[in-house]
Design a protein around this motif. Structure first.
Motif, PDB file in Angstrom:
ATOM      1  N   GLN A  88       4.648  -3.262   6.732  1.00 53.50           N
ATOM      2  CA  GLN A  88       4.606  -4.042   7.970  1.00 53.50           C
ATOM      3  C   GLN A  88       4.780  -5.546   7.685  1.00 53.50           C
ATOM      4  OE1 GLN A  88       0.970  -4.703  10.559  1.00 53.50           O
ATOM      5  NE2 GLN A  88       1.466  -2.606  11.113  1.00 53.50           N
ATOM      6  N   VAL A  89       4.051  -6.042   6.680  1.00 54.46           N
ATOM      7  CA  VAL A  89       4.146  -7.466   6.340  1.00 54.46           C
ATOM      8  C   VAL A  89       5.560  -7.781   5.849  1.00 54.46           C
ATOM      9  CG1 VAL A  89       3.240  -9.310   4.869  1.00 54.46           C
ATOM     10  CG2 VAL A  89       1.696  -7.566   5.761  1.00 54.46           C
ATOM     11  N   ARG A  90       6.106  -6.884   5.031  1.00 54.23           N
ATOM     12  CA  ARG A  90       7.459  -7.084   4.513  1.00 54.23           C
ATOM     13  C   ARG A  90       8.474  -7.173   5.649  1.00 54.23           C
ATOM     14  NH1 ARG A  90       9.631  -9.748   1.327  1.00 54.23           N
ATOM     15  NH2 ARG A  90       8.536  -8.993  -0.498  1.00 54.23           N
ATOM     16  N   ALA A  91       8.305  -6.337   6.653  1.00 53.64           N
ATOM     17  CA  ALA A  91       9.229  -6.355   7.800  1.00 53.64           C
ATOM     18  C   ALA A  91       9.167  -7.712   8.499  1.00 53.64           C
ATOM     19  CB  ALA A  91       8.887  -5.231   8.769  1.00 53.64           C
ATOM     20  N   GLU A  92       7.991  -8.304   8.545  1.00 55.13           N
ATOM     21  CA  GLU A  92       7.848  -9.616   9.191  1.00 55.13           C
ATOM     22  C   GLU A  92       8.435 -10.741   8.350  1.00 55.13           C
ATOM     23  OE1 GLU A  92       3.604  -8.216  11.127  1.00 55.13           O
ATOM     24  OE2 GLU A  92       3.651 -10.034   9.909  1.00 55.13           O
ATOM     25  N   LEU A  93       8.284 -10.629   7.023  1.00 56.22           N
ATOM     26  CA  LEU A  93       8.731 -11.712   6.136  1.00 56.22           C
ATOM     27  C   LEU A  93      10.230 -11.667   5.888  1.00 56.22           C
ATOM     28  CD1 LEU A  93       6.007 -11.661   3.313  1.00 56.22           C
ATOM     29  CD2 LEU A  93       6.172 -13.262   5.225  1.00 56.22           C
ATOM     30  N   GLY A  94      10.828 -10.510   6.068  1.00 54.37           N
ATOM     31  CA  GLY A  94      12.234 -10.336   5.683  1.00 54.37           C
ATOM     32  C   GLY A  94      12.310  -9.940   4.218  1.00 54.37           C
ATOM     33  N   PRO A  95      13.498  -9.600   3.715  1.00 54.29           N
ATOM     34  CA  PRO A  95      13.617  -9.004   2.383  1.00 54.29           C
ATOM     35  C   PRO A  95      13.462  -9.978   1.216  1.00 54.29           C
ATOM     36  CG  PRO A  95      15.777  -9.154   3.433  1.00 54.29           C
ATOM     37  CD  PRO A  95      14.772  -9.583   4.457  1.00 54.29           C
ATOM     38  N   HIS A  96      13.562 -11.295   1.436  1.00 57.44           N
ATOM     39  CA  HIS A  96      13.670 -12.221   0.302  1.00 57.44           C
ATOM     40  C   HIS A  96      12.387 -12.964  -0.053  1.00 57.44           C
ATOM     41  CE1 HIS A  96      17.836 -11.286   0.586  1.00 57.44           C
ATOM     42  NE2 HIS A  96      17.944 -11.814   1.796  1.00 57.44           N
ATOM     43  N   GLU A  97      11.507 -13.158   0.895  1.00 57.26           N
ATOM     44  CA  GLU A  97      10.290 -13.952   0.664  1.00 57.26           C
ATOM     45  C   GLU A  97       9.353 -13.220  -0.315  1.00 57.26           C
ATOM     46  OE1 GLU A  97       9.352 -16.839   2.283  1.00 57.26           O
ATOM     47  OE2 GLU A  97       7.209 -16.887   1.791  1.00 57.26           O
ATOM     48  N   PRO A  98       8.898 -13.890  -1.377  1.00 59.64           N
ATOM     49  CA  PRO A  98       7.931 -13.225  -2.256  1.00 59.64           C
ATOM     50  C   PRO A  98       6.634 -12.879  -1.512  1.00 59.64           C
ATOM     51  CG  PRO A  98       8.843 -15.180  -3.320  1.00 59.64           C
ATOM     52  CD  PRO A  98       9.293 -15.224  -1.890  1.00 59.64           C
ATOM     53  N   LEU A  99       6.169 -11.675  -1.763  1.00 61.08           N
ATOM     54  CA  LEU A  99       4.911 -11.188  -1.179  1.00 61.08           C
ATOM     55  C   LEU A  99       4.026 -10.717  -2.332  1.00 61.08           C
ATOM     56  CD1 LEU A  99       3.049 -10.073   1.087  1.00 61.08           C
ATOM     57  CD2 LEU A  99       4.537  -8.074   1.223  1.00 61.08           C
ATOM     58  N   THR A 100       2.786 -11.153  -2.343  1.00 59.29           N
ATOM     59  CA  THR A 100       1.883 -10.832  -3.460  1.00 59.29           C
ATOM     60  C   THR A 100       0.570 -10.288  -2.930  1.00 59.29           C
ATOM     61  OG1 THR A 100       2.822 -12.540  -4.887  1.00 59.29           O
ATOM     62  CG2 THR A 100       0.583 -11.843  -5.385  1.00 59.29           C
ATOM     63  N   MET A 101       0.133  -9.170  -3.505  1.00 59.47           N
ATOM     64  CA  MET A 101      -1.207  -8.689  -3.175  1.00 59.47           C
ATOM     65  C   MET A 101      -2.109  -8.843  -4.387  1.00 59.47           C
ATOM     66  SD  MET A 101      -0.898  -4.572  -3.093  1.00 59.47           S
ATOM     67  CE  MET A 101      -2.533  -4.201  -3.636  1.00 59.47           C
ATOM     68  N   VAL A 102      -3.358  -9.174  -4.119  1.00 58.46           N
ATOM     69  CA  VAL A 102      -4.315  -9.449  -5.187  1.00 58.46           C
ATOM     70  C   VAL A 102      -5.317  -8.308  -5.292  1.00 58.46           C
ATOM     71  CG1 VAL A 102      -6.111 -11.036  -5.956  1.00 58.46           C
ATOM     72  CG2 VAL A 102      -4.131 -11.910  -4.692  1.00 58.46           C
ATOM     73  N   LEU A 103      -5.585  -7.903  -6.542  1.00 65.40           N
ATOM     74  CA  LEU A 103      -6.541  -6.825  -6.796  1.00 65.40           C
ATOM     75  C   LEU A 103      -7.419  -7.188  -7.975  1.00 65.40           C
ATOM     76  CD1 LEU A 103      -4.210  -3.716  -7.020  1.00 65.40           C
ATOM     77  CD2 LEU A 103      -5.827  -4.242  -5.221  1.00 65.40           C
ATOM     78  N   GLY A 104      -8.659  -6.742  -7.968  1.00 69.52           N
ATOM     79  CA  GLY A 104      -9.473  -6.831  -9.176  1.00 69.52           C
ATOM     80  C   GLY A 104      -9.070  -5.709 -10.135  1.00 69.52           C
ATOM     81  N   THR A 105      -9.345  -5.904 -11.439  1.00 70.84           N
ATOM     82  CA  THR A 105      -9.036  -4.848 -12.413  1.00 70.84           C
ATOM     83  C   THR A 105      -9.673  -3.528 -12.017  1.00 70.84           C
ATOM     84  OG1 THR A 105      -9.941  -6.530 -13.906  1.00 70.84           O
ATOM     85  CG2 THR A 105      -8.696  -4.746 -14.922  1.00 70.84           C
ATOM     86  N   ASP A 106     -10.886  -3.601 -11.465  1.00 74.75           N
ATOM     87  CA  ASP A 106     -11.597  -2.373 -11.077  1.00 74.75           C
ATOM     88  C   ASP A 106     -10.792  -1.592 -10.032  1.00 74.75           C
ATOM     89  OD1 ASP A 106     -12.171  -4.713  -9.565  1.00 74.75           O
ATOM     90  OD2 ASP A 106     -13.933  -3.805  -8.648  1.00 74.75           O
ATOM     91  N   SER A 107     -10.196  -2.286  -9.074  1.00 75.75           N
ATOM     92  CA  SER A 107      -9.381  -1.600  -8.061  1.00 75.75           C
ATOM     93  C   SER A 107      -8.067  -1.120  -8.664  1.00 75.75           C
ATOM     94  CB  SER A 107      -9.053  -2.537  -6.900  1.00 75.75           C
ATOM     95  OG  SER A 107     -10.217  -3.018  -6.319  1.00 75.75           O
ATOM     96  N   PHE A 108      -7.444  -1.967  -9.490  1.00 75.20           N
ATOM     97  CA  PHE A 108      -6.141  -1.606 -10.058  1.00 75.20           C
ATOM     98  C   PHE A 108      -6.260  -0.387 -10.983  1.00 75.20           C
ATOM     99  CE2 PHE A 108      -2.538  -2.301 -13.067  1.00 75.20           C
ATOM    100  CZ  PHE A 108      -1.518  -2.092 -12.154  1.00 75.20           C
ATOM    101  N   ALA A 109      -7.414  -0.184 -11.602  1.00 74.80           N
ATOM    102  CA  ALA A 109      -7.609   0.954 -12.508  1.00 74.80           C
ATOM    103  C   ALA A 109      -7.403   2.290 -11.804  1.00 74.80           C
ATOM    104  CB  ALA A 109      -9.007   0.887 -13.131  1.00 74.80           C
ATOM    105  N   GLY A 110      -7.624   2.325 -10.486  1.00 73.60           N
ATOM    106  CA  GLY A 110      -7.434   3.575  -9.735  1.00 73.60           C
ATOM    107  C   GLY A 110      -6.175   3.562  -8.881  1.00 73.60           C
TER     108      GLY A 110
END
Ligand code: ATP
Length: 210
Positions: A88-110
């Motif tokens: 949904q966010v990507r559709a709003e930003l269009g294909p070129h704008e960098p989009l970054t999501m942040v996670l803690g290591t604990d979340s990324f482990a799963g």
């Protein structure tokens, strides 16, 4: 670059807020969006309703223009899946704008247990914030994904709309929402772990057993 920092924020505390400010500065963006999740699919039900968590979050960021609320996941019924949100966010930003999501290591482990996790790097970059704890299991899917997609600089994130993983090691405050809730429930003070305005509102609404 658009930066999303998601979590339960049950309740928001200074650990979250300090990290958001560090991220804003390190990633060189004008604003970081805090995105509370509605029904977290990977954890127990939170101790406050979505509306209550958002009300507390709004108070916490009220006088900080560098932090924003994105409450889109709360508008949806049922579970919020990150891939769907990012689409949904990507559709709003269009294909070129960098989009970054942040996670803690604990979340990324799963990470490989998340719905449609393979799609996520096609939609966004991932910033993994190192937290104290066991880290990523050697040979695990998240660890291999990190090896494949790792970049070493923030600049690299600006060079593509999605697909990179950057590890960051910002200073973290040793505060957890669980610790805050436990203190409130047992009648101890959570003061200075979270903004005073948030603590006042928790007492006013008698949340978390206050
Ligand atoms: P709980 O104790 O209920 O598990 P929590 O305090 O860990 O909650 P979450 O809402 O689960 O908070 O966290 C959202 C995000 O913030 C996660 O990516 C988590 O890794 C990160 N986070 C949590 N606490 C801190 C902290 N003290 N410093 C930096 N990041 C944190």
């Amino acid at each position: 670059m658009h930066v999303i920092y998601g979590g339960t924020f049950d309740p928001i505390h200074h650990g979250h807020l300090r990290l958001a400010v560090e991220l804003r500065e390190r990633l060189g963006v004008p604003e970081v969006s805090l995105m509370p999740c509605h029904v977290p699919p990977h954890r127990d039900q939170p101790g406050a309703t979505s509306e209550q968590r958002v009300a507390l979050l709004k108070l916490a960021i009220a006088d900080e223009p560098g932090l924003a609320l994105d409450d889109r996941e709360l508008g949806r019924d049922g579970a919020s899946y990150t891939a769907e949100t990012l689409r949904q966010v990507r559709a709003e930003l269009g294909p070129h704008e960098p989009l970054t999501m942040v996670l803690g290591t604990d979340s990324f482990a799963g990470f490989d247990r998340w719905q449609e996790w393979q799609r996520i790097p096609e939609l966004a970059h991932i910033v993994v914030v190192r937290r104290p704890g066991p880290g990523l299991a050697p040979g695990s899917v998240p660890e291999r994904l990190l090896q494949e997609r790792r970049v070493d600089s923030v600049e690299a994130l600006y060079g593509a709309p999605c697909g990179h993983i950057l590890e960051l090691d910002p200073p973290l405050l040793d505060i957890s929402a669980t610790g805050v809730r436990e203190r409130i429930l047992s009648g101890r003070s959570p003061r200075y772990l979270l903004p005073d305005s948030v603590w006042q509102e928790i007492r006013h609404r008698r949340l978390y057993g206050a």
